[in-house]
Design a protein around this motif. Structure first.
Motif, mmCIF file in Angstrom:
data_model
loop_
_atom_site.group_PDB
_atom_site.id
_atom_site.type_symbol
_atom_site.label_atom_id
_atom_site.label_comp_id
_atom_site.label_asym_id
_atom_site.label_seq_id
_atom_site.Cartn_x
_atom_site.Cartn_y
_atom_site.Cartn_z
ATOM 1 N N ILE A 6 31.817 -32.948 4.503
ATOM 2 C CA ILE A 6 31.365 -31.834 5.116
ATOM 3 C C ILE A 6 30.286 -31.603 5.880
ATOM 4 O O ILE A 6 30.350 -31.163 7.064
ATOM 5 C CB ILE A 6 31.473 -30.598 4.145
ATOM 6 N N SER A 7 29.293 -32.367 5.781
ATOM 7 C CA SER A 7 27.925 -32.426 6.210
ATOM 8 C C SER A 7 28.150 -32.690 7.780
ATOM 9 O O SER A 7 27.439 -32.637 8.615
ATOM 10 C CB SER A 7 26.911 -32.931 5.608
ATOM 11 N N GLU A 8 29.093 -33.834 7.812
ATOM 12 C CA GLU A 8 29.311 -34.574 9.305
ATOM 13 C C GLU A 8 30.396 -33.947 9.971
ATOM 14 O O GLU A 8 30.257 -34.021 11.289
ATOM 15 C CB GLU A 8 29.626 -35.809 8.823
ATOM 16 N N LYS A 9 31.299 -32.905 9.449
ATOM 17 C CA LYS A 9 32.464 -32.616 10.238
ATOM 18 C C LYS A 9 32.573 -30.987 10.408
ATOM 19 O O LYS A 9 33.389 -30.702 11.404
ATOM 20 C CB LYS A 9 33.820 -32.794 9.155
ATOM 21 N N VAL A 10 31.600 -30.365 10.044
ATOM 22 C CA VAL A 10 31.401 -28.811 10.323
ATOM 23 C C VAL A 10 30.538 -28.657 11.519
ATOM 24 O O VAL A 10 29.256 -29.082 11.605
ATOM 25 C CB VAL A 10 31.046 -28.206 8.894
ATOM 26 N N ILE A 11 30.850 -27.715 12.461
ATOM 27 C CA ILE A 11 30.218 -27.513 13.823
ATOM 28 C C ILE A 11 30.331 -25.830 14.247
ATOM 29 O O ILE A 11 31.357 -25.365 13.555
ATOM 30 C CB ILE A 11 30.434 -28.398 14.758
ATOM 31 N N ILE A 12 29.338 -25.533 14.770
ATOM 32 C CA ILE A 12 29.533 -24.175 15.394
ATOM 33 C C ILE A 12 29.981 -24.354 16.961
ATOM 34 O O ILE A 12 29.013 -25.058 17.772
ATOM 35 C CB ILE A 12 28.245 -23.300 15.237
ATOM 36 N N SER A 13 31.036 -23.813 17.307
ATOM 37 C CA SER A 13 31.646 -24.153 18.401
ATOM 38 C C SER A 13 31.822 -22.586 19.452
ATOM 39 O O SER A 13 31.632 -21.701 18.676
ATOM 40 C CB SER A 13 32.954 -24.596 18.410
ATOM 41 N N GLU A 14 31.852 -23.013 20.623
ATOM 42 C CA GLU A 14 32.410 -22.014 21.629
ATOM 43 C C GLU A 14 33.915 -21.873 21.945
ATOM 44 O O GLU A 14 34.389 -23.056 22.526
ATOM 45 C CB GLU A 14 31.521 -21.708 22.870
ATOM 46 N N ILE A 15 34.548 -20.942 21.456
ATOM 47 C CA ILE A 15 36.151 -20.972 21.685
ATOM 48 C C ILE A 15 36.374 -19.915 22.582
ATOM 49 O O ILE A 15 35.786 -18.767 22.506
ATOM 50 C CB ILE A 15 36.650 -21.103 20.488
ATOM 51 N N GLN A 16 37.639 -19.741 22.990
ATOM 52 C CA GLN A 16 38.322 -18.564 23.404
ATOM 53 C C GLN A 16 38.531 -17.422 22.784
ATOM 54 O O GLN A 16 38.966 -17.484 21.696
ATOM 55 C CB GLN A 16 39.378 -18.566 24.574
ATOM 56 N N LYS A 17 38.038 -16.104 23.311
ATOM 57 C CA LYS A 17 38.746 -14.786 22.526
ATOM 58 C C LYS A 17 40.304 -14.803 22.448
ATOM 59 O O LYS A 17 40.631 -15.020 23.257
ATOM 60 C CB LYS A 17 38.320 -13.863 23.087
ATOM 61 N N LYS A 68 31.762 -17.492 19.310
ATOM 62 C CA LYS A 68 31.604 -18.597 18.366
ATOM 63 C C LYS A 68 32.367 -18.639 17.222
ATOM 64 O O LYS A 68 32.829 -17.507 16.847
ATOM 65 C CB LYS A 68 30.035 -18.251 17.753
ATOM 66 N N ALA A 69 32.427 -19.865 16.688
ATOM 67 C CA ALA A 69 33.584 -20.058 15.618
ATOM 68 C C ALA A 69 33.013 -21.281 15.015
ATOM 69 O O ALA A 69 32.379 -22.283 15.336
ATOM 70 C CB ALA A 69 34.924 -20.610 16.148
ATOM 71 N N ILE A 70 33.087 -21.286 13.483
ATOM 72 C CA ILE A 70 32.825 -22.376 12.658
ATOM 73 C C ILE A 70 34.017 -23.221 12.499
ATOM 74 O O ILE A 70 35.088 -22.794 11.964
ATOM 75 C CB ILE A 70 32.272 -22.035 11.255
ATOM 76 N N GLN A 71 33.999 -24.416 12.713
ATOM 77 C CA GLN A 71 35.141 -25.419 12.920
ATOM 78 C C GLN A 71 34.939 -26.764 12.274
ATOM 79 O O GLN A 71 33.751 -27.026 12.049
ATOM 80 C CB GLN A 71 35.500 -25.590 14.351
#
Length: 332
Positions: A12-23, A2-5
Motif C-alpha cells: 500500500i505504501s508504494e502503490k497509493v498516490i494522489i492524482s489529477e483526473i478528469q471530472k 483530485k483522486a486517490i488511486q
C-alpha cells in the motif's frame, strides 16, 4: 480534479498516490455528487494488495473507494427523485469514490440521514448493506440466537445493532479494550477473545455471521444448532453462488475442492452456508437512513483523516484494529 488511486498491486505504501483526473460526465439516469466524505473499508485494502484480481480486473491507475456522501450538483433529465442541493449517500457498485466528484446511478442513492454529518453518513453504506443482506440471507427472526464475530468492526458493530432491532439474542467477540464499548451497542454476551475462547461459551445458535474467515468459518459449524446457518463475508464460495456467477465447469470443480471441509460440516449439521457478495440497494439504504434517524442504529467513527492523509487512513485500516469506521474528508 483530485483522486486517490493505486498504480499497481502490492504494498500500500508504494502503490497509493494522489492524482489529477478528469471530472466525470453524466450518463442517463445518473447524478453528479460533489464528494464531502468517503470511508475506508477492508475491501479497499484487498483491492490494492491484489487479492481480488480473480474477481475483477482494474485499468490502472484506478481510483479507490466504494462509500460516498455529498451533495447533488447535477443530474440527468430522467432523474426525478433527487434535486440539486440534496445531501445524499451511497455505496457504488463500480469502485471509484475517493475523488472530488462522483457520478452515481439514481437507483443506488439515498438521502442521507438528517441527524448525522457527512462523515458519519459516509461510514454507513457498505457496512450497513453488508450486515443487512447477510442477516436477511440467514433469515434472522425474533428470538434467534446469533454470533457476530468482530463486534467492534464496521460490519460487526452495525450487525449487532440491527440484530437487536430484529429481536435476536446476540453473542459477539472483541478485544479487551473494546468490551465495554461493544456492550453499549446492545450485545447480550460480549466475549473477550484475548482471555476467553468463544467455543467454550457459544452453543446451539441459529446463525453465525462470519466476518473473519479461515478457521473461524469451519468452527462456526461447531456452535450452530442442527439446521443452523453460517453466513460468511470471507469464506469459500458456496455451490449456489458459484452457479449464479455462471462459472465454467473446471472453475466450479476447483471451488468445490476448496470448500470440501465446509461441505462436510454442512452435511453433518444439516446446515445452510452462504457467502455474501453485497450489492448496492437504494431501498435498504433508505432503511438504514430511517434506522439512524430513529436512533435505533448509531454511527461509530474511529478516526477521520484529511484527503492528503489518505495513505495513512488506508494503512490504519490495514492494521485491523479499528473501533468502528475510518473516514476521509474529501472536502471539509
Amino acid at each position: 480534479m483530485k483522486a486517490i488511486q493505486f498504480t499497481g498491486y502490492g504494498d500500500i505504501s508504494e502503490k497509493v498516490i494522489i492524482s489529477e483526473i478528469q471530472k466525470p460526465i453524466l450518463n442517463k439516469d445518473e447524478v453528479l455528487i460533489e464528494t464531502r466524505s468517503v470511508s475506508v473499508n477492508p475491501l479497499d485494502i484487498k483491492v490494492i494488495e491484489g487479492k481480488l484480481k480473480a474477481v475483477r480486473k482494474f485499468k490502472l491507475p484506478a481510483t479507490l473507494g466504494y462509500d460516498v456522501s455529498g451533495i447533488v450538483v447535477d443530474k440527468d433529465k430522467n432523474v426525478t427523485d433527487f434535486n440539486i442541493g440534496d445531501e445524499v449517500f451511497s455505496k457504488v457498485n463500480k469502485q471509484g469514490t475517493f475523488t472530488e466528484f462522483v457520478v452515481v446511478h439514481k437507483d443506488i442513492i439515498s438521502l442521507k440521514p438528517k441527524n448525522v454529518n457527512f462523515e458519519e453518513a459516509a461510514s454507513l453504506p457498505l457496512v450497513g448493506l453488508t450486515a443487512i443482506q447477510a442477516l436477511k440471507r440467514g433469515k434472522l427472526k425474533e428470538g434467534d440466537k446469533v454470533l457476530v464475530h468482530a463486534g467492534s468492526g464496521g460490519v460487526g458493530s452495525f450487525a449487532i445493532q440491527y440484530a437487536k432491532y430484529k429481536g435476536a439474542y446476540v453473542y459477539t467477540t472483541t478485544s479487551t479494550e473494546n468490551v465495554e464499548w461493544v456492550k453499549k451497542l446492545g450485545a447480550d454476551v460480549v466475549i473477550d477473545y484475548k482471555s476467553q475462547n468463544y467455543l467454550d461459551i457459544v452453543s446451539n445458535v441459529d446463525l453465525v455471521l462470519d466476518t473473519l474467515g479461515n478457521k473461524f468459518t469451519e468452527d462456526a459449524f461447531k456452535v450452530i444448532k442442527t439446521g443452523g446457518k453460517v453466513i460468511s463475508l470471507v469464506g469459500p464460495i458456496d455451490k449456489e453462488t458459484a452457479s449464479r456467477m455462471k462459472l465454467n465447469f473446471f472453475v466450479k470443480l476447483i471451488l468445490a475442492w476448496r470448500r470440501r471441509k465446509i461441505t462436510k460440516h454442512i452435511r453433518l449439521k444439516s446446515a445452510y452456508y452462504s457467502l455474501i457478495f453485497m450489492r448496492a440497494n437504494a431501498k435498504q439504504l433508505n432503511e438504514i437512513a430511517e434506522l439512524v434517524e430513529s436512533g435505533i442504529v448509531k454511527t461509530n467513527l474511529d478516526k477521520v483523516f484529511t484527503f492528503n492523509d489518505a495513505l495513512q487512513a488506508l494503512l490504519y485500516v490495514k492494521k485491523g484494529r479499528t473501533k468502528g469506521k475510518v473516514v476521509i474528508n474529501v472536502k471539509a
